[in-house]
Each structure stands twice: as C-alpha cells, then as structure tokens.
Design a protein around this motif. Sequence first.
Motif, PDB file in Angstrom:
ATOM      1  N   LYS A  41      14.550  56.041  60.701  1.00  0.00           N
ATOM      2  CA  LYS A  41      15.965  56.255  60.984  1.00  0.00           C
ATOM      3  C   LYS A  41      16.417  55.393  62.153  1.00  0.00           C
ATOM      4  CE  LYS A  41      16.363  60.977  59.216  1.00  0.00           C
ATOM      5  NZ  LYS A  41      16.721  62.386  59.540  1.00  0.00           N
ATOM      6  N   TYR A  42      15.523  55.212  63.157  1.00  0.00           N
ATOM      7  CA  TYR A  42      15.868  54.366  64.316  1.00  0.00           C
ATOM      8  C   TYR A  42      16.116  52.925  63.884  1.00  0.00           C
ATOM      9  CZ  TYR A  42      15.273  51.816  68.646  1.00  0.00           C
ATOM     10  OH  TYR A  42      15.467  50.957  69.689  1.00  0.00           O
ATOM     11  N   GLN A  44      16.991  51.963  60.890  1.00  0.00           N
ATOM     12  CA  GLN A  44      18.213  51.891  60.097  1.00  0.00           C
ATOM     13  C   GLN A  44      19.436  51.846  61.001  1.00  0.00           C
ATOM     14  OE1 GLN A  44      18.675  55.237  57.469  1.00  0.00           O
ATOM     15  NE2 GLN A  44      20.501  54.340  56.452  1.00  0.00           N
ATOM     16  N   LYS A  45      19.384  52.652  62.050  1.00  0.00           N
ATOM     17  CA  LYS A  45      20.530  52.693  62.971  1.00  0.00           C
ATOM     18  C   LYS A  45      20.685  51.372  63.708  1.00  0.00           C
ATOM     19  CE  LYS A  45      22.259  55.283  66.921  1.00  0.00           C
ATOM     20  NZ  LYS A  45      22.008  56.391  67.881  1.00  0.00           N
ATOM     21  N   MET A  46      19.553  50.822  64.154  1.00  0.00           N
ATOM     22  CA  MET A  46      19.617  49.563  64.919  1.00  0.00           C
ATOM     23  C   MET A  46      20.068  48.395  64.032  1.00  0.00           C
ATOM     24  SD  MET A  46      19.021  50.153  68.069  1.00  0.00           S
ATOM     25  CE  MET A  46      19.900  51.682  67.840  1.00  0.00           C
ATOM     26  N   ILE A  48      22.102  48.628  61.513  1.00  0.00           N
ATOM     27  CA  ILE A  48      23.561  48.740  61.355  1.00  0.00           C
ATOM     28  C   ILE A  48      24.265  48.224  62.618  1.00  0.00           C
ATOM     29  CG2 ILE A  48      25.456  50.403  61.121  1.00  0.00           C
ATOM     30  CD1 ILE A  48      23.562  52.088  59.357  1.00  0.00           C
ATOM     31  N   THR A  49      23.698  48.537  63.788  1.00  0.00           N
ATOM     32  CA  THR A  49      24.286  48.060  65.058  1.00  0.00           C
ATOM     33  C   THR A  49      24.277  46.542  65.136  1.00  0.00           C
ATOM     34  OG1 THR A  49      23.535  50.085  66.125  1.00  0.00           O
ATOM     35  CG2 THR A  49      24.129  48.228  67.556  1.00  0.00           C
ATOM     36  N   CYS A  63      18.184  46.575  71.214  1.00  0.00           N
ATOM     37  CA  CYS A  63      17.818  47.880  70.650  1.00  0.00           C
ATOM     38  C   CYS A  63      17.194  48.822  71.680  1.00  0.00           C
ATOM     39  CB  CYS A  63      16.830  47.678  69.491  1.00  0.00           C
ATOM     40  SG  CYS A  63      17.554  46.721  68.133  1.00  0.00           S
TER      41      CYS A  63
END
Length: 853
Positions: A41-42, A44-46, A48-49, A63
């Motif tokens: 999940k980390y 995936q979030k990074m 997207i960022t 990140c």
Amino acid sequence: MASLRTADSRLRSYFKENYIPQVCEALLCGLLITCPEDPLKYLQKMIITIMESGLESLLWDMCIDPSMKPKIRRLSETYMEQLFGLDDQLMTPELMIKACTFYTGHLVKTHFCIWRDIAIPLINEENILAEKMEKAIEYDNFRLQKYVFRLWHSYAAGQKKLLTEALLRIRKMCHHYKLIITLTKWRDKARYEYKKREDELMLKHELQLRKWRSKVKVAAKEEPIPPEHSLSKASLLGGIPECDISLLPERAVSQIFYYLTLRELVICGQVCHSWMLMTQASSLWNSIDFSKVKNIITDKYIVSTLQRWRLNVLRLNFRGCLLRSKTLRSVSLCRNLQELNVSDCPTLTDESMRYISEGCAGVLYLNLSNTTITNRTMRLLPRYFPNLQNLSLAYCRKFTDKGLRYLNLGNGCHKLIYLDLSGCTQISVQGFRNIANSCTGIMHLTINDMPTLTDNCVKALAEKCTRITSIVFIGAPHISDCAFKALSTCNLRKIRFEGNKRITDACFKYIHKNYPNINHIYMVDCKRITDGSLMSLSPLKQLTVLNLANCIRIGDVGLKQFLDGPVSTRIRELNLSNCIHLSDASIVKLSERCSNLNYLSLRNCEYLTDLGIEHIVYIFSLVSVDLSGTNISNEGLMSLSRHKKLKELSLSECYKITDVGIQVPRLTLLGKVFFSVPPPAQLLSPKRDETKAFCKGSLILEHLDVSYCPQLSDEIIKALAIYCIYLTSLSIAGCPKITDSAMEMLSAKCHYLHILDISGCVLLTDQMLEDLQMGCKQLRILKMQYCRLISKEAARRMSSMVQQQEYNPNDPPLWFGYDYEGKPLTKQEITPLKEDEEITVTDSIYSGEEEVV
C-alpha cells in the motif's frame, strides 16, 4: 542485479527517458527509512504521489517523511543509475578500490621516508657542503659568462647594423650615380635624336615648300583655266597617280559617293560612262538634299529626279527652296518617304500638304518650320500621318489653338515624341492643354523665342505629358521656378534655358530632388544663379554636361562644393564662360577631381593666371579648352604645350601671348623641370625654328582660334604649317601682321583645312587666295571681312570653291584697334561713334553654288 552496460541501446534509452532508476531509488529509499507495515500500500501511495508531482521534479528523498529525512549532503544525483549500469562515467567500484590502495601506499611511503631521514643521522656533511659550494661557484661563473655574452651580443648586433646601413648607403650612392650616368647618356641621346628629327622635319618642310613653289611657277606659266575646271588642274599639278575607281568594290564606291552632295554627285556622273553608272546606285538616292542647290536647281529636274527614284527615296530636304505647287505635289510619288523637311519654303500651302499627306503615309519626321500652314494642315496630320514621331512647327504663326485641338482627331498623334513650337507666340494656355490631350507621349519639347510662354503653359502641358525627358526653353523670360515644380512628375534628363532672370537657386533644389538621372543642364545667362545652385547639383551622379556661361554670381566657393560631390567623376563638359569670380583655386580643384573632363570653357575669366593654367595640363582627358579673354602669357602657353591630347584651343583676345610663346623651345622645359640643367644658349633663342614648343607639343591640334591677338605675326602660321598639319579650323581674324608668305606656307602644308577666318588681315592679297585654291582643296568656309587688298574678282573666283564665303573690302572698324595699314590706333582715335554718324556695312557674301543641271 545484472548491469545494463552491455544491454541494447534501445533498452538503455527506455530506462533513461522514463526515469526508471530515479523512481526505483526514491521508492527504495522510502522503504528503507520509513519501514511501513504494509509495503505494497505504501508503494501504491508513493507511486500515485510521484505521478501527481511529475517525473521532472522527482528526488531520491521524495518518499521519505520530512521528519525522518537525513541531514547529510547529497553526494550524487542517483546511485541507482550505477546499479542499473546507466551511468556514463568511467568510475567503477574496481577503480575505486585501486585508487584507495594507491593512495594508502603513497601515504605509507611518504611517512616512512620522513621518519628515515629523521631517525638516521647525516654522514659526510663536509663532502656534501663541498659539493654544494662547487655547484654554487659553477652557477656563479655561468651567470657571469651569460652577462658578458649578452653585452658582447648587443655590441656585435650594433656593429652589424652599422655595417648594414653603411652598405645600403654605398649601394644607394652607386645606384644614384649609375642613374645619373644613365640619364645623362639618355639626355644626350634624346637631344641628338631630337635634333636629328628636327633637322629631318625641317628638311622635309623645305623640300615640300620648294616643290610647292615649283608647282605654283608651273601653274603661273600655263594658260588660265575656268574656275569650274580648276580642281582638275590642281590635281594634275599635284602629280597624283591615276586610279580607276571603278575597280574598287561596289560597297567601297558607294561609301565614297555617300559623302558627296547632290551637286557633286551630278558632276561625278558627267565625268565618264563608268562613273555615271556608279552614281546611279539606288543606295545613293535614299537621301536627297535639295537645300544646298536651292539657288541653281530647277523644278523640272526635281520632278524628274523624284519620279525616277520614287521607290528609293527615304529622306527629302527642301529647306529654303522656292518651289512651285506642282513640284511639291511630286513629293507624293515617294510612297516610302520617312523624313521630309520643307522648312523655310514660302510656297508651301495647305493644298500642297494635302497632296503630300495622301501619298506619304509613312512619314516619321516632318519639319514645317517657318511656313504658312494653317489649321487645315493641322487637321491632316493625325489623319494621314499615324506614325509621326518628330514634328517641327517652329515659327508657324498662322495656326491657332483650334488647330492644335485637331491633333486629337482619329487615332491622334499619340506616337509623337519630339515637338518644336519655337516662336509660336499665338499659342495660349488652352493650346497647350490641347497638345497635352492629343500628344501624351512627347519626350522632347523645344520652345524657343517665345516670350509669351508662362508657368501656366508648362503646367497645362505637364499634367498629362509625364514622359517628357528633354526641355529646351531658350528665349522664354517669364518661366520661373514654378515650372520646375510642375515638371516634377516627369523624368527630365536634359534642361536648356537661356536669358532668364526669374530662375533662382530654388529650381536647382527641385532638380536635385526630382531629377536624379539628369545628365545635361544648360543654364546660360541666368543672372540670379549663385553658388548655392552648384551645391545643390553636387549629389547628381549622372550629370555629364553643365553649361553655366554668363552666370556672373558663381565663384570659387560654389565650384568647390560642386566638385566635392560624386558629380565630379562623371562630368564631361563644363562651360563657365564669363564667370568672372573664378580664380586659379577653381582650376586646381578641377585638376584634382575631374578625371574624365573632355571640354572646358573658361572664356573671360579675368582672375585666371598662368598658375591655374599649369594645372589644366593634369586633366589628361581634356581635348578642348577655351581660354579666350584670360591673362594667359607665354609661360602659361608653354605649360599648356605639355598636354599631348588637345585638339581644340581658343586663345582669342589673349594679349599677353606673343610669337616667343609659340616658339619657346621644348628642351628648355626638359632642362628646367626634369634635369635642372640649363639647355645650350642657342636653344633659348626665340628666333630659332628648331623647337617650337607649343606647336610641337600639339601635333594633333585640329582647331585653333587666336583671333584679335594683333601682336602675333607670321611666325605662328609658319609654326602651325610645320607641326600642326592636321588643322581643320583656324581663326586669325584681327591679326594685321599676317602676310601672304605665311599663308603660302599654310596652304602648302595644311591640306585638311575646312574653316578659315582671316577677317581683318589687311596685308593679305589675291595671291593668298590662289595659294588656298591649290593647297586647301577641302576648304568649305572662308571669312574675309575687312580685307581691302583682296579684289572682288578674286573673291568671286574663290566663292566657286567653297560652300560659304564672307567678303567685305571695307577698312576695319575702329574697335579692331588698328587702321587699314595695320598700324595701331591711339586712344584719341578709338572713340565711340556719335549718334549722328552712320555705319555702312557692305554685305558681300558670295555663294559657291553653280548651276549643275
């Protein structure tokens, strides 16, 4: 991880273009520092960022949470490029290991050497000190030797330089003395050759003169021959070998007969049958000039000639002929006629012009000047002469403005390019409007002797005639600067004005602004023109002819400004006669700037001296110069003799030149200018006939005017006869010391003489005319005013051999300055004539025309 160094270049480019190493570096650093509970999940979030921020702003610590970011300095852009093998640097881990090993070994070696030097005591210090002292002494000796060598080298270089300079001086002296010896030998050789040529020339002259006198004696013993056969007699006496002209090519024969007049052509046709056939060539009858035989030719001969050659005649000249109307009607037989001149024909009528126009539709040139034509003839011009290009209506005063309106009938005279309306004072402003409406293609316009011509007339003409390139307004005193403003729409290239007192410097400003391509300016006797006009003309790059005679306000300042512009390199003809404020400074400027000047007139420029005339010599392109009325003396004439290309020279009323100036030896000039060695004393004598500087330096002289120089004598004529044998025009009017002996020598040598003016030569007799008849067979114009010793019978006989002759047996007028014997008059005798005294002048102009038909 495998390296991409050896991978395909396409794959390497893909990694670089999509920032894959940077993305992996940033995500990996974030995982290592943050250690999230759910790595996926980390990530995936990074990701997207990163997508929202963009790859361009991607950093390795993007990140990582800000509170956990390290406080150390970033060493490189990214380490993942090295891991993937995408970096282009040569530094690799293996090379880093080698570098560290080398650096560590170097430090160990350096510290060990320092420790060894400190730990082990010095041995043999005295020997070491001795070696150092020996080296110091050797070094000191080397420096001393070096210093001494430098001093010696500078001394040696100075001595070598002195020797080189001395050698150069010696060589120059040797070369100088060698040149002196060469020039001395050349001078002696030149003097010898000069004297030899002079002796040969004088011997040849004496032989020719002796032969001439023997011919005169033979001619005197024989019986007199009528004047009409005198030419053949002189030819026999000349010993010219017989030549059958019929053996020449037809083209050469035609070219010879082409230069003959109608009278001469008819005479040649009467010589023999073969000559008659040669004179019947059709090309010789393309142009027939009846004006030269107008007093002797008959109407019957004219009609028969036109009937016979009607298909060949292209040009007809009836100027001044008194013809019957039937004779003029015969012109209509010449269907191919292109040029017709019926000017000054008093019998020409509108009816005659009607017959001519009906038969000669191809006429291009028509001269009707000084005739009695009316509006009826003007109506015929556009109807029967559609191709008319040149039309002269000068001094035709019987047509009106209405007649000019007829020019627009039918096809009109729109092809007309030349129009002469001189003296047509009846034309008003409306008449010029009619001309502008019907003749829009006019390029050359001549309107002389028309005091009624005003600016409004020019404006009316210039409104529609925009192709005008040449205007001649001589004798139009009411034209002002406004006329030039009205002509600003035209591209003028030639302007001729004379006797106008309303034209000012402003018109020259219009010329500079509106006519950059003008090449001919003739502004004579325009009193209001000043130096400012010349300054306005200086930028004109196409100007070749400038005539500002009698513009008395022009001075050195204006001429200098004129010559400082680009016009000075283009000017070919310059006339500054009677510009009395010009001095030697203007001539100096002319010689510096006008390298292409051909014709120069400085008549009556009183401040011009020999110093300025000396600079005229440096205008090498000059072929004609007029110095009449100036203060030129013998020295100036001697300087002028150095110009080898002069063909025309006018020295009228130059009272300071004498026979000595004509006869100054040429070697005197050489000795003075080039060698600074005085010539032999015998060469300085003006009485010697060996070297006549001016005449000898002007071997190609064709025109000479020394009129009204009463101080000249026979010596100038003898000098001309010896050296200037190509003279075609000579004026010695007002020279009372000229005698028959000098004219005999002139007749014996100058066989190309065409024009001769001996007016006022009171010592000449009939013998002079006999010599001219035998020697100067090409003489065409002879002026004998105030020659009282020449009889009327001799003048009548001479008139049969020349085309134009002026004769007057009266005593010379008082303004000649001498009496009928040639003796100078005193101031009391030269007094103005009173009003009650009558002046009687006898007109004795004999015509050389004889009846040939």
